[in-house]
Design a protein around this motif. Structure first.
Motif, PDB file in Angstrom:
ATOM      1  N   GLN A 332       0.834  -1.380   0.046  1.00 52.24           N
ATOM      2  CA  GLN A 332      -0.022  -0.095   0.067  1.00 52.24           C
ATOM      3  C   GLN A 332       0.816   1.278  -0.032  1.00 52.24           C
ATOM      4  N   ARG A 334       4.275   1.424  -0.718  1.00 53.13           N
ATOM      5  CA  ARG A 334       4.807   1.455  -1.884  1.00 53.13           C
ATOM      6  C   ARG A 334       4.263   2.008  -2.951  1.00 53.13           C
ATOM      7  N   ARG A 335       2.887   1.752  -3.131  1.00 49.11           N
ATOM      8  CA  ARG A 335       2.281   2.368  -4.172  1.00 49.11           C
ATOM      9  C   ARG A 335       2.150   3.934  -4.093  1.00 49.11           C
ATOM     10  N   ARG A 336       1.841   4.318  -2.836  1.00 47.03           N
ATOM     11  CA  ARG A 336       1.755   5.748  -2.485  1.00 47.03           C
ATOM     12  C   ARG A 336       3.013   6.470  -2.950  1.00 47.03           C
ATOM     13  N   ALA A 339       3.533   6.781  -6.486  1.00 50.18           N
ATOM     14  CA  ALA A 339       2.825   7.784  -7.171  1.00 50.18           C
ATOM     15  C   ALA A 339       3.240   9.135  -6.743  1.00 50.18           C
TER      16      ALA A 339
END
Length: 377
Positions: A332, A334-336, A339
């Motif tokens: 979670q 990592r994706r933030r 982005a």
């Protein structure tokens, strides 16, 4: 005099790596209403030169005879454009801006002469009407158009940006000579566009600023040094190039400090270059990394602090162990952070920092801060 300018928003002595963007913007000005480059959003991390690019777009437009309105997306944006910028440009562009007429005539020993002078273009509300008036005036003169640039676009300026977007969209529909360039952090621009803004902003041409290639970095360092009367050895130049990581702000910061290392010497050698790189790497933490980290949550910063234990790319499985969480939780954040462009994937299960020097900055500061603890999300 030191030729380098590591100050945010200040144009460097030599802008490199952005020629294609500028050439396509000029093509958009030549191409007339409907050219996609006439509505552009510039994004990039801190220090990648967003404001510098706005300066370059403004210079390119001005060189073609366009009038420029340069603003920042702070409170009162629409009021400033409507009541300050547009009336000023109307007065400058219209030879009839000042009208006068006689109110009395004098004769010898008699009545005096009085003349009443009024301004035709006095500030009053109406962004669309003012912009229409100015573009029509310029069209009568067979001239150029109007470029509006807005820096630091973000959700906090949403109301004004809605109004501005709608106004420019009407100008485009009426095929007026108008162009717009906005700039902001990628996350801020994405957040803004996810809201109820005009279609115009969503369809704007996106230009994302990344790092600069090695050859361009070498040119950006060597040319100003030589133009200012000094020189740099090939080996010293390579050390300086490596030290920048292709990061535009760091190019200027490294240049500044290699020049300062021994300003009395006409030739910058390896020792001076290494000294300048080391000094610049220490300074960039305070100037760039502290601000970038301040925008993140406590957990985001804890994730980065865990990454800083590695000398290279981090395995997400190792990060889960260090943070004492499961891989879903790690995924979670990592994706933030991807982005937000603070980290980037480097292969299956691997991530690394995007900002040069961030690992060293975290190692120096994370242990004594609250970043490694807390449950803020």
């Amino acid at each position: 005099m030191n030729p380098f300018t590591p100050t945010f928003g200040t144009s460097p002595p030599l802008l490199v790596g952005r020629d294609r963007d500028l050439d396509e913007f000029r093509d958009g000005l030549y191409g007339g209403p409907g050219s996609p480059e006439r509505a552009t959003l510039v994004t990039g991390l801190r220090g990648t030169g967003k404001t510098v690019m706005l300066n370059a777009y403004e210079d390119a437009a001005a060189s073609e005879g366009w009038l420029v309105i340069s603003e920042t997306a702070t409170r009162g944006l629409i009021d400033r454009i409507t009541h300050e910028h547009l009336p000023r440009l109307l007065i400058e562009a219209d030879p009839r801006a000042t009208e006068s007429h006689l109110t009395a005539v004098s004769f010898p020993g008699g009545l005096g002469v009085e003349r009443e002078v009024t301004e035709r273009h006095t500030p009053r509300p109406g962004l669309r009407s003012r912009l229409t008036e100015l573009t029509e005036l310029l069209a009568e003169r067979g001239g150029s158009g109007v470029l509006l640039t807005v820096d630091e676009v973000h959700r906090q300026g949403l109301d004004d940006l809605r109004i501005l977007g709608a106004t420019i969209q009407h100008a485009f529909r009426e095929r007026r000579e108008v162009a717009f360039v906005g700039a902001g952090l990628p996350s801020a621009v994405d957040d803004l566009l996810s809201d109820d803004v005009s279609t115009f902003l969503r369809r704007a041409d996106r230009r994302h600023l990344r790092t600069v290639g090695r050859d361009d970095v070498a040119q950006a360092l060597a040319v100003p040094i030589r133009d200012a009367g000094r020189d740099i050895t090939p080996d010293a130049l390579q050390i300086a190039v490596n030290g920048t990581g292709g990061y535009p702000f760091l190019i200027q910061l490294v240049g500044l400090h290699i020049w300062r290392a021994d300003p009395g010497q006409g030739l910058i050698d390896v020792d001076q270059a290494q000294h300048g790189v080391d000094h610049a790497r220490r300074r960039i933490g305070q100037l760039v990394h502290a601000s970038a980290l301040a925008d993140l949550s406590t957990v985001d910063r804890s994730f980065l602090a865990a990454m800083a234990h590695d000398d290279g790319p981090s395995r997400t499985s190792d990060l889960a162990t260090r943070l004492n969480v499961d891989r879903t939780y790690v995924g979670q954040y990592r994706r933030r952070l991807i982005a937000a462009e603070v980290i980037e994937p480097r292969g299956y299960g691997l991530v690394d920092f995007t900002l040069p020097g961030l690992r060293d900055y975290l190692r120096e500061h994370a242990a004594s801060s609250h970043w490694a603890s807390g449950d803020e999300t």
